[in-house]
Motif scaffolding. Sequence first.
Motif, PDB file in Angstrom:
ATOM      1  N   GLY A   1       1.009  -1.190   0.014  1.00  9.61           N
ATOM      2  CA  GLY A   1      -0.064  -0.031  -0.028  1.00  9.61           C
ATOM      3  C   GLY A   1       0.937   1.305   0.100  1.00  9.61           C
ATOM      4  N   ALA A   2       2.379   1.126   0.131  1.00  8.71           N
ATOM      5  CA  ALA A   2       3.117   2.380  -0.430  1.00  8.71           C
ATOM      6  C   ALA A   2       2.836   3.011  -1.398  1.00  8.71           C
ATOM      7  CB  ALA A   2       4.332   1.672   0.065  1.00  8.71           C
ATOM      8  N   ILE A   3       2.848   4.302  -1.313  1.00  4.83           N
ATOM      9  CA  ILE A   3       2.898   5.321  -2.341  1.00  4.83           C
ATOM     10  C   ILE A   3       4.233   6.087  -2.269  1.00  4.83           C
ATOM     11  CG2 ILE A   3       2.014   7.515  -2.952  1.00  4.83           C
ATOM     12  CD1 ILE A   3      -0.762   7.064  -1.597  1.00  4.83           C
ATOM     13  N   LEU A   4       4.887   5.831  -3.509  1.00  9.59           N
ATOM     14  CA  LEU A   4       6.259   6.395  -3.772  1.00  9.59           C
ATOM     15  C   LEU A   4       6.515   7.605  -4.524  1.00  9.59           C
ATOM     16  CD1 LEU A   4       7.502   2.804  -4.941  1.00  9.59           C
ATOM     17  CD2 LEU A   4       7.284   3.660  -2.588  1.00  9.59           C
ATOM     18  N   SER A   5       7.542   8.373  -4.301  1.00  9.93           N
ATOM     19  CA  SER A   5       7.654   9.287  -4.913  1.00  9.93           C
ATOM     20  C   SER A   5       8.346   9.012  -6.502  1.00  9.93           C
ATOM     21  CB  SER A   5       8.974  10.161  -4.198  1.00  9.93           C
ATOM     22  OG  SER A   5       9.447  11.139  -5.186  1.00  9.93           O
ATOM     23  N   PRO A   6       7.725   9.476  -7.424  1.00  5.94           N
ATOM     24  CA  PRO A   6       7.948   9.174  -8.671  1.00  5.94           C
ATOM     25  C   PRO A   6       9.492   9.624  -9.267  1.00  5.94           C
ATOM     26  CG  PRO A   6       6.636  11.194  -8.884  1.00  5.94           C
ATOM     27  CD  PRO A   6       6.735  10.462  -7.592  1.00  5.94           C
ATOM     28  N   MET A   7       9.979  10.620  -8.529  1.00  2.00           N
ATOM     29  CA  MET A   7      11.270  11.103  -8.860  1.00  2.00           C
ATOM     30  C   MET A   7      11.895  11.867  -7.514  1.00  2.00           C
ATOM     31  SD  MET A   7      10.312  13.536 -11.855  1.00  2.00           S
ATOM     32  CE  MET A   7      11.763  13.512 -12.622  1.00  2.00           C
TER      33      MET A   7
ATOM     34  N   LYS B   1      -2.344   5.000   6.792  1.00  2.00           N
ATOM     35  CA  LYS B   1      -1.783   4.246   7.833  1.00  2.00           C
ATOM     36  C   LYS B   1      -0.747   4.978   8.640  1.00  2.00           C
ATOM     37  CE  LYS B   1       0.383  -0.245   9.522  1.00  2.00           C
ATOM     38  NZ  LYS B   1       0.646  -1.537   9.153  1.00  2.00           N
ATOM     39  N   GLU B   2       0.252   5.429   7.700  1.00  2.55           N
ATOM     40  CA  GLU B   2       1.363   6.233   8.094  1.00  2.55           C
ATOM     41  C   GLU B   2       1.945   7.366   7.068  1.00  2.55           C
ATOM     42  OE1 GLU B   2       2.997   7.661  10.441  1.00  2.55           O
ATOM     43  OE2 GLU B   2       3.369   5.828  11.710  1.00  2.55           O
ATOM     44  N   VAL B   3       2.257   8.503   7.472  1.00  4.17           N
ATOM     45  CA  VAL B   3       3.192   9.220   6.577  1.00  4.17           C
ATOM     46  C   VAL B   3       4.417   9.322   6.858  1.00  4.17           C
ATOM     47  CG1 VAL B   3       3.138  11.718   6.102  1.00  4.17           C
ATOM     48  CG2 VAL B   3       0.860  10.770   6.493  1.00  4.17           C
TER      49      VAL B   3
ATOM     50  N   ALA C   1      13.692   9.581  -5.788  1.00  8.69           N
ATOM     51  CA  ALA C   1      12.712   8.440  -6.460  1.00  8.69           C
ATOM     52  C   ALA C   1      12.592   7.252  -5.979  1.00  8.69           C
ATOM     53  CB  ALA C   1      13.241   8.350  -7.838  1.00  8.69           C
ATOM     54  N   GLY C   2      11.485   6.757  -5.733  1.00  6.76           N
ATOM     55  CA  GLY C   2      11.203   5.537  -4.937  1.00  6.76           C
ATOM     56  C   GLY C   2      11.020   5.806  -3.245  1.00  6.76           C
ATOM     57  N   ASP C   3      11.324   6.726  -2.998  1.00  5.97           N
ATOM     58  CA  ASP C   3      10.953   6.943  -1.370  1.00  5.97           C
ATOM     59  C   ASP C   3       9.609   6.749  -0.888  1.00  5.97           C
ATOM     60  OD1 ASP C   3      13.535   7.460  -0.869  1.00  5.97           O
ATOM     61  OD2 ASP C   3      13.478   9.530  -0.410  1.00  5.97           O
ATOM     62  N   VAL C   4       9.317   6.183  -0.107  1.00  6.51           N
ATOM     63  CA  VAL C   4       7.816   6.155   0.748  1.00  6.51           C
ATOM     64  C   VAL C   4       7.392   7.237   1.115  1.00  6.51           C
ATOM     65  CG1 VAL C   4       6.282   4.857   2.199  1.00  6.51           C
ATOM     66  CG2 VAL C   4       8.478   3.608   1.161  1.00  6.51           C
ATOM     67  N   ILE C   5       6.350   7.717   0.365  1.00  6.09           N
ATOM     68  CA  ILE C   5       5.632   9.159   0.858  1.00  6.09           C
ATOM     69  C   ILE C   5       4.652   8.762   2.024  1.00  6.09           C
ATOM     70  CG2 ILE C   5       4.195  11.123   0.203  1.00  6.09           C
ATOM     71  CD1 ILE C   5       7.053  10.994  -1.132  1.00  6.09           C
ATOM     72  N   MET C   6       3.747   7.860   1.708  1.00  6.90           N
ATOM     73  CA  MET C   6       2.901   7.275   2.688  1.00  6.90           C
ATOM     74  C   MET C   6       2.350   5.976   2.502  1.00  6.90           C
ATOM     75  SD  MET C   6      -0.488   9.847   1.815  1.00  6.90           S
ATOM     76  CE  MET C   6       0.428  11.137   2.159  1.00  6.90           C
ATOM     77  N   VAL C   7       1.472   5.338   3.465  1.00  4.01           N
ATOM     78  CA  VAL C   7       1.068   3.891   3.348  1.00  4.01           C
ATOM     79  C   VAL C   7      -0.343   4.024   3.319  1.00  4.01           C
ATOM     80  CG1 VAL C   7       0.983   1.573   4.122  1.00  4.01           C
ATOM     81  CG2 VAL C   7       3.449   2.779   3.925  1.00  4.01           C
ATOM     82  N   VAL C   8      -0.814   3.433   2.356  1.00  2.00           N
ATOM     83  CA  VAL C   8      -2.605   3.193   2.563  1.00  2.00           C
ATOM     84  C   VAL C   8      -3.070   2.144   2.734  1.00  2.00           C
ATOM     85  CG1 VAL C   8      -4.652   3.738   1.130  1.00  2.00           C
ATOM     86  CG2 VAL C   8      -2.855   5.352   1.045  1.00  2.00           C
ATOM     87  N   GLU C   9      -3.858   1.676   3.652  1.00  2.00           N
ATOM     88  CA  GLU C   9      -4.170   0.261   4.037  1.00  2.00           C
ATOM     89  C   GLU C   9      -5.504   0.216   3.697  1.00  2.00           C
ATOM     90  OE1 GLU C   9      -4.534  -0.662   8.458  1.00  2.00           O
ATOM     91  OE2 GLU C   9      -2.981  -1.885   8.057  1.00  2.00           O
TER      92      GLU C   9
END
Length: 579
Positions: free
Chosen positions: A511-517, A559-561, A571-579
Amino acid sequence: MVRIVDTTLRDAHQSLIATRMRTEDMLPVLEALDSVGFYSLECWGGATFDSALRYLAEDPWERLRKIRERVAKTPLQMLLRGQNLLGYRHYGDDIVKKFVPLCVKNGIRIIRIFDALNDIRNMELSIKVAKDAGAIVQGAISYTVSPVHTMEAFVELASKFKDLGCDVICIKDMSGIISPQAAYDLVSALKREVGLPVDLHTHSTSGMGMVSYYAACQAGVDIIDCAFAPFAGGTSQPPLESMVACLRGTPYDTGLDLEKLVEIGMYWLRVREKYEALFSPVAERSDVSVILHQIPGGMISNLYSQLREQKAVDKYREVLEEVPRVREDLGYPPLVTPTSQIVGTQAVFNVLLGERYKKVTEEVKRYCLGYYGKPPAPIKKEVLEKVIGEEDPIDCRPADLIAPEWDKVVKEVEELKLPVQSEEDILTYALYPQIAVKFFRKELTCEEIAPPKREKKEKESVAPVLTEIPGEFLVTIDNEEFRVKVRPVFSVTPSSKGKEVLTKPKEIPKGAILSPMQGMIVSLKKGKGDTVRKGETVAILEAMKMQTEIHAEVEGVVKEVYTYETELVDAGDVIMVVE
């Protein structure tokens, strides 16, 4: 006789070293430049305003005043982006009416005004205000080559400039693609049909610059733009000393003292040595492929450095090939700020993400909706549908939809308690609010770089507290000062003092949302516990001077920011997690 605009103080270093020249390196040579007899010294506008703040921690207004104090005879010239002024969006009419007269008050005599789409509606007000303020106005044609950009269209635009009271017509060939024959034909047509003095501005990017200048001289051009040799060539302008020598003894002789120019050139050579590490090998050499992709000089050096930041220099050639495809998709906009950034950044996204228009910047959306003006040709239907869906583009002058901004900006400055001292300072905030806040506060404070507090988790080791680490250092190397900003590249956890800081996940969770760059998080739209819909915007990332929305790919609850506003992410860093 042909007059010369010296661009060394502005466009030359913008093209070759991404506008990094400091004011302190300009001041010692100004009296010598003033004695030469140039038509003007181009020293302000374009990217200098942004770069002085963002990279050099310098006040661009103060730079202009210092230059004016030392230049008594030669007119100072600036480049203005019409309704965009010196920013990357359109501003309200009240901001334009405030900004332009203050440019003149602080020392500008000649204002070259252009619009990236050659949309005359975006230039009318700034031309009028500049004339009313007593400036000499150059109406600039953004020169480009496409199926819809014809000689007749350029002459028609120049006639509109004349009707608005412009004093000079400038052919602004930002990509260096005008051929000798095209230069001869266009200058001839403008002199014949419009009758105003003509200034040709080009770059050496394709290798045709000096020959095109000579052809323009044969057609009756009045002014040409050049730079001193150490900051000339490649993606910059043709070399000034060489052009003066070339025209000596001809009907176009500039009348300038070549020995004096060589002496000044030696000063610039010493300055160049100081900045040698910033010269990009791509920007320094001529490349005839520019005729195909038409990327302007300043954008090439920035594009290369941006790809280097993204750890994707190996994709450079692929991006160059993607740029003309994106440009065609978007209706052949000339590639000049801000459309060069709009097209270039989207091309980078298309290449790095492996799918065309998988993500689009906020600016591409606004462009497709008409908020930058009328595209030269219709945008491809399939691209338009993918970018804006069922929304309808506007057909009025974009600034007509912008409410007055001045009072709002003044209120924001007061609420932020920024130590501004003049209307110039307030306008700095109006153009670049996020950068201006940091600039006026002198440096990033501990509180500004400290992440928000998180719930304490068990079994976490003790680590240094981020809030106790300075955000910026002043480092001196060989008697030159550099500002070095620091950010964590490792996980940091709660300290024994009870202060808590953000811990990045070591693995990508479900559920992680990643930075595209790589870029900076400028806005978080969702926080922990918020509900999100699939496709909803959760954050806005600024990358390569453009902003892009980061969307949720699933529906659920945050769930978490793992980031905070103003944080630099990769790029690829986790921005937040959606559950």
